[in-house]
Design a protein around this motif. Structure first.
Motif, PDB file in Angstrom:
ATOM      1  N   ASP A  76      -0.949  11.290  12.865  1.00  0.00           N
ATOM      2  CA  ASP A  76      -1.981  10.813  12.210  1.00  0.00           C
ATOM      3  C   ASP A  76      -1.642   9.781  11.139  1.00  0.00           C
ATOM      4  O   ASP A  76      -2.237   8.770  10.886  1.00  0.00           O
ATOM      5  CB  ASP A  76      -2.822  11.855  11.566  1.00  0.00           C
ATOM      6  CG  ASP A  76      -3.642  12.766  12.602  1.00  0.00           C
ATOM      7  OD1 ASP A  76      -3.752  12.148  13.639  1.00  0.00           O
ATOM      8  OD2 ASP A  76      -3.315  14.005  12.439  1.00  0.00           O
ATOM      9  N   VAL A  77      -0.819  10.257  10.208  1.00  0.00           N
ATOM     10  CA  VAL A  77      -0.231   9.320   9.111  1.00  0.00           C
ATOM     11  C   VAL A  77       0.452   7.908   9.590  1.00  0.00           C
ATOM     12  O   VAL A  77       0.201   6.980   9.004  1.00  0.00           O
ATOM     13  CB  VAL A  77       0.654  10.128   7.851  1.00  0.00           C
ATOM     14  CG1 VAL A  77       0.964   9.233   6.854  1.00  0.00           C
ATOM     15  CG2 VAL A  77      -0.019  11.607   7.541  1.00  0.00           C
TER      16      VAL A  77
ATOM     17  N   CYS B 262      -0.909   4.077   9.059  1.00  0.00           N
ATOM     18  CA  CYS B 262      -0.084   3.033   8.265  1.00  0.00           C
ATOM     19  C   CYS B 262       0.240   2.061   9.241  1.00  0.00           C
ATOM     20  O   CYS B 262       1.246   1.146   9.081  1.00  0.00           O
ATOM     21  CB  CYS B 262       1.437   3.673   8.166  1.00  0.00           C
ATOM     22  SG  CYS B 262       1.413   4.850   6.447  1.00  0.00           S
ATOM     23  N   ALA B 263      -0.453   1.770  10.344  1.00  0.00           N
ATOM     24  CA  ALA B 263      -0.282   0.687  11.152  1.00  0.00           C
ATOM     25  C   ALA B 263      -0.169  -0.619  10.737  1.00  0.00           C
ATOM     26  O   ALA B 263       0.445  -1.667  11.198  1.00  0.00           O
ATOM     27  CB  ALA B 263      -1.215   0.988  12.367  1.00  0.00           C
TER      28      ALA B 263
ATOM     29  N   MET C 296       0.794  -1.081   0.010  1.00  0.00           N
ATOM     30  CA  MET C 296      -0.056  -0.044  -0.152  1.00  0.00           C
ATOM     31  C   MET C 296       1.243   1.284  -0.012  1.00  0.00           C
ATOM     32  O   MET C 296       2.028   1.330   0.543  1.00  0.00           O
ATOM     33  CB  MET C 296      -0.705  -0.095   1.149  1.00  0.00           C
ATOM     34  CG  MET C 296      -1.733  -1.051   1.150  1.00  0.00           C
ATOM     35  SD  MET C 296      -3.075  -0.963   2.635  1.00  0.00           S
ATOM     36  CE  MET C 296      -4.144   0.453   2.182  1.00  0.00           C
ATOM     37  N   VAL C 297       0.384   2.312  -0.556  1.00  0.00           N
ATOM     38  CA  VAL C 297       1.143   3.537  -0.807  1.00  0.00           C
ATOM     39  C   VAL C 297       0.129   4.372   0.064  1.00  0.00           C
ATOM     40  O   VAL C 297      -1.094   4.682  -0.346  1.00  0.00           O
ATOM     41  CB  VAL C 297       1.274   4.005  -2.117  1.00  0.00           C
ATOM     42  CG1 VAL C 297       1.982   5.357  -1.900  1.00  0.00           C
ATOM     43  CG2 VAL C 297       1.991   3.104  -2.923  1.00  0.00           C
ATOM     44  N   VAL C 298       0.511   5.238   1.197  1.00  0.00           N
ATOM     45  CA  VAL C 298      -0.537   6.062   1.878  1.00  0.00           C
ATOM     46  C   VAL C 298       0.257   7.692   2.102  1.00  0.00           C
ATOM     47  O   VAL C 298       1.446   7.464   2.752  1.00  0.00           O
ATOM     48  CB  VAL C 298      -0.735   5.480   3.244  1.00  0.00           C
ATOM     49  CG1 VAL C 298      -1.480   6.513   4.180  1.00  0.00           C
ATOM     50  CG2 VAL C 298      -1.637   4.111   3.200  1.00  0.00           C
ATOM     51  N   CYS C 299      -0.192   8.656   1.781  1.00  0.00           N
ATOM     52  CA  CYS C 299       0.411   9.816   2.023  1.00  0.00           C
ATOM     53  C   CYS C 299      -0.734  10.973   2.008  1.00  0.00           C
ATOM     54  O   CYS C 299      -1.822  10.773   1.337  1.00  0.00           O
ATOM     55  CB  CYS C 299       1.593  10.310   1.213  1.00  0.00           C
ATOM     56  SG  CYS C 299       0.822  10.521  -0.593  1.00  0.00           S
ATOM     57  N   GLN C 300      -0.485  11.904   2.841  1.00  0.00           N
ATOM     58  CA  GLN C 300      -1.709  12.954   2.834  1.00  0.00           C
ATOM     59  C   GLN C 300      -1.056  14.395   3.359  1.00  0.00           C
ATOM     60  O   GLN C 300       0.168  14.466   3.552  1.00  0.00           O
ATOM     61  CB  GLN C 300      -2.859  12.693   3.617  1.00  0.00           C
ATOM     62  CG  GLN C 300      -2.740  12.931   5.180  1.00  0.00           C
ATOM     63  CD  GLN C 300      -3.905  13.546   5.738  1.00  0.00           C
ATOM     64  OE1 GLN C 300      -4.997  12.694   5.947  1.00  0.00           O
ATOM     65  NE2 GLN C 300      -3.931  14.775   6.137  1.00  0.00           N
ATOM     66  N   LEU C 301      -1.782  15.453   3.173  1.00  0.00           N
ATOM     67  CA  LEU C 301      -1.254  16.709   3.487  1.00  0.00           C
ATOM     68  C   LEU C 301      -1.043  16.882   5.159  1.00  0.00           C
ATOM     69  O   LEU C 301      -2.053  16.356   5.778  1.00  0.00           O
ATOM     70  CB  LEU C 301      -2.120  17.783   2.957  1.00  0.00           C
ATOM     71  CG  LEU C 301      -2.153  17.933   1.623  1.00  0.00           C
ATOM     72  CD1 LEU C 301      -3.195  19.018   1.152  1.00  0.00           C
ATOM     73  CD2 LEU C 301      -0.951  18.656   0.952  1.00  0.00           C
ATOM     74  N   VAL C 302      -0.077  17.542   5.583  1.00  0.00           N
ATOM     75  CA  VAL C 302       0.258  17.449   7.153  1.00  0.00           C
ATOM     76  C   VAL C 302       0.839  18.940   7.235  1.00  0.00           C
ATOM     77  O   VAL C 302       1.413  19.449   6.145  1.00  0.00           O
ATOM     78  CB  VAL C 302       1.021  16.328   7.577  1.00  0.00           C
ATOM     79  CG1 VAL C 302       0.263  14.966   7.429  1.00  0.00           C
ATOM     80  CG2 VAL C 302       2.476  16.446   7.112  1.00  0.00           C
ATOM     81  N   SER C 303       0.679  19.574   8.463  1.00  0.00           N
ATOM     82  CA  SER C 303       1.323  20.448   8.864  1.00  0.00           C
ATOM     83  C   SER C 303       1.641  20.728  10.355  1.00  0.00           C
ATOM     84  O   SER C 303       0.923  20.100  11.083  1.00  0.00           O
ATOM     85  CB  SER C 303       0.465  21.845   8.541  1.00  0.00           C
ATOM     86  OG  SER C 303       1.206  23.119   8.923  1.00  0.00           O
TER      87      SER C 303
ATOM     88  N   GLU D 106       3.265  17.141   1.725  1.00  0.00           N
ATOM     89  CA  GLU D 106       2.697  15.760   1.647  1.00  0.00           C
ATOM     90  C   GLU D 106       3.663  14.627   2.251  1.00  0.00           C
ATOM     91  O   GLU D 106       4.931  14.706   2.302  1.00  0.00           O
ATOM     92  CB  GLU D 106       2.752  15.574   0.047  1.00  0.00           C
ATOM     93  CG  GLU D 106       1.844  14.380  -0.150  1.00  0.00           C
ATOM     94  CD  GLU D 106       0.376  14.703  -0.315  1.00  0.00           C
ATOM     95  OE1 GLU D 106      -0.484  13.724   0.200  1.00  0.00           O
ATOM     96  OE2 GLU D 106       0.036  15.882  -0.598  1.00  0.00           O
ATOM     97  N   TYR D 107       3.114  13.953   3.181  1.00  0.00           N
ATOM     98  CA  TYR D 107       4.122  13.121   4.145  1.00  0.00           C
ATOM     99  C   TYR D 107       3.330  11.704   3.906  1.00  0.00           C
ATOM    100  O   TYR D 107       2.120  11.391   4.109  1.00  0.00           O
ATOM    101  CB  TYR D 107       3.803  13.572   5.565  1.00  0.00           C
ATOM    102  CG  TYR D 107       4.551  12.728   6.392  1.00  0.00           C
ATOM    103  CD1 TYR D 107       5.920  13.086   6.609  1.00  0.00           C
ATOM    104  CD2 TYR D 107       3.894  11.928   7.465  1.00  0.00           C
ATOM    105  CE1 TYR D 107       6.652  12.440   7.668  1.00  0.00           C
ATOM    106  CE2 TYR D 107       4.624  11.606   8.370  1.00  0.00           C
ATOM    107  CZ  TYR D 107       5.982  11.604   8.429  1.00  0.00           C
ATOM    108  OH  TYR D 107       6.720  10.989   9.688  1.00  0.00           O
ATOM    109  N   GLY D 108       4.240  10.568   3.823  1.00  0.00           N
ATOM    110  CA  GLY D 108       3.684   9.208   3.772  1.00  0.00           C
ATOM    111  C   GLY D 108       4.685   8.304   3.484  1.00  0.00           C
ATOM    112  O   GLY D 108       5.978   8.579   3.720  1.00  0.00           O
ATOM    113  N   GLY D 109       4.301   7.047   3.044  1.00  0.00           N
ATOM    114  CA  GLY D 109       5.195   5.949   2.715  1.00  0.00           C
ATOM    115  C   GLY D 109       4.723   4.834   2.055  1.00  0.00           C
ATOM    116  O   GLY D 109       3.324   4.864   1.966  1.00  0.00           O
ATOM    117  N   VAL D 110       5.443   3.913   1.853  1.00  0.00           N
ATOM    118  CA  VAL D 110       5.107   2.877   1.355  1.00  0.00           C
ATOM    119  C   VAL D 110       5.385   1.290   2.106  1.00  0.00           C
ATOM    120  O   VAL D 110       6.484   1.382   2.759  1.00  0.00           O
ATOM    121  CB  VAL D 110       5.910   2.349  -0.336  1.00  0.00           C
ATOM    122  CG1 VAL D 110       5.424   1.173  -0.917  1.00  0.00           C
ATOM    123  CG2 VAL D 110       5.774   3.814  -1.113  1.00  0.00           C
ATOM    124  N   GLY D 111       4.403   0.494   2.001  1.00  0.00           N
ATOM    125  CA  GLY D 111       4.641  -0.815   2.859  1.00  0.00           C
ATOM    126  C   GLY D 111       4.044  -1.918   2.418  1.00  0.00           C
ATOM    127  O   GLY D 111       3.045  -1.959   1.707  1.00  0.00           O
TER     128      GLY D 111
END
Length: 267
Positions: free
Chosen positions: A220-221, A225-226, A184-191, A258-263
Motif C-alpha cells: 500500500d505504501v 509513493c507512485a 515528499m516524505v511518506v510513511c505509515q504503520l504497516v504489518s 513504520e514504513y516509507g521513504g523520501v522522493g
C-alpha cells in the motif's frame, strides 16, 4: 492551557496519544489509557514512536542540508515537541519556512502560542485531506513561494485516513500541486500480520470515534509513493533510513513497523 471550545478530552486523540508515547505532557487520562491498552496489543508501540520521531528529525535535516529545501508543509503535524520541523530546518537556514497542518484544535492553540515570535512558521487548523483549502490558505500564501521547491511531509499520518478517502489520491493530488524540484516524505504503520492489522485498526477506530484509517501493508505504501522518484535507500522501515547514532531504544518486536521513504516529485 484553556481548552478550545468544544474539545472533548474524554475521547482519545491520535496527536495526544503520540505525545504521551513520546513522554510529553500535553495529553489527558483518556489518551494515556488508550496508549496503555494499545501497548498490550503491540508492545513495540513506544519504541516505534520514538524511532519515528528520530526519522522525522533526520529526514528534515537531510532535506534542508543535502537537498536545499527551505519550505515545508507538514501534514498532520501533531503537538509541538522537542526538535520540531521548523527548529531543525532553521538550524540549517534561519530563513526556512514551515506551515504545520493539523485538524486538532489543541494543536492549533498550542502551536500558535509557541510560534508567535517566529515569523517564518505558522499553524493551520485543517484536515490534511483538504488540499485545495490548505494550498489556498493565508498561512500557505504568506509563507510558501511556489516558484521554489517545497517539501510536503506525511509522516506517520496516512494510517489516520480511511480507504474511502483514497490516501493514494491525496498524495498524487499534493504531488501534482508542488513546483519542480519538490520532495515528499511518506510513511505509515504497516504489518505483515492480518490479525495485527485488523485488531489495531478496530481498536483505534473505536477509541478515536472514527478518526482513524487502518494499519496497512508495505505494498500500500509503495502505491502511495507512485508519484515519487525515491532517493536512497528507497522504501524501508524508518529507523534504517540513513541511520545515525540516535539515542533511542531499539524496536525489539516487529509485530508492526513504520514504513516509507523520501522522493522527488516526478515530472
Amino acid at each position: 492551557m484553556n481548552l478550545p471550545y468544544g474539545v472533548d478530552v474524554s475521547v482519545p486523540s491520535v496527536a495526544r496519544m503520540y505525545d504521551s508515547l513520546l513522554g510529553g505532557r500535553d495529553n489527558y487520562p483518556a489518551d494515556r489509557a488508550a496508549c496503555s491498552e494499545l501497548l498490550k496489543r503491540v508492545p513495540s508501540m513506544r519504541e516505534l514512536a520514538l524511532n519515528n520521531r528520530q526519522f522525522l528529525r533526520r529526514v528534515v535535516h537531510t532535506l534542508a542540508s543535502e537537498y536545499g529545501i527551505r519550505q515545508f508543509i507538514d501534514h498532520g503535524s501533531g503537538l509541538p515537541t522537542q526538535d520540531n520541523v521548523h527548529e531543525i530546518a532553521q538550524r540549517v537556514d534561519p530563513s526556512s519556512r514551515v506551515v504545520y497542518v493539523d485538524n486538532d484544535p489543541i494543536v492549533r492553540a498550542m502551536g500558535s502560542a509557541l510560534l508567535e515570535a517566529n515569523e517564518h512558521t505558522a499553524v493551520l487548523q485543517a484536515d490534511m485531506r483538504e488540499t485545495d483549502a490548505i494550498f489556498a490558505s493565508e498561512p500557505v500564501g504568506r509563507l510558501i513561494d511556489w516558484g521554489k521547491p517545497v517539501a510536503a511531509l506525511f509522516v506517520s499520518v496516512l494510517h489516520c485516513i480511511p480507504d474511502s478517502s483514497q490516501p493514494a489520491d491525496l498524495i498524487a493530488r499534493v504531488a501534482g500541486r508542488l513546483p519542480a524540484g519538490s520532495m515528499m516524505v511518506v510513511c505509515q504503520l504497516v504489518s505483515d500480520s492480518g490479525e495485527i492489522r485488523d485488531a489495531v485498526t478496530q481498536f483505534m477506530d473505536e477509541q478515536t470515534q472514527g478518526h482513524w484509517g487502518r494499519v496497512r501493508e508495505k505494498a500500500d505504501v509503495a502505491a502511495f509513493c507512485a508519484p515519487l522518484d525515491l532517493v536512497d535507500p528507497g522504501l524501508t522501515e524508518v529507523s534504517v533510513w540513513r541511520p545515525q547514532n540516535d539515542d533511542v531504544p531499539t524496536q525489539l518486536t516487529w509485530e508492526w513497523q513504520e514504513y516509507g521513504g523520501v522522493g522527488f516529485v516526478r515530472r
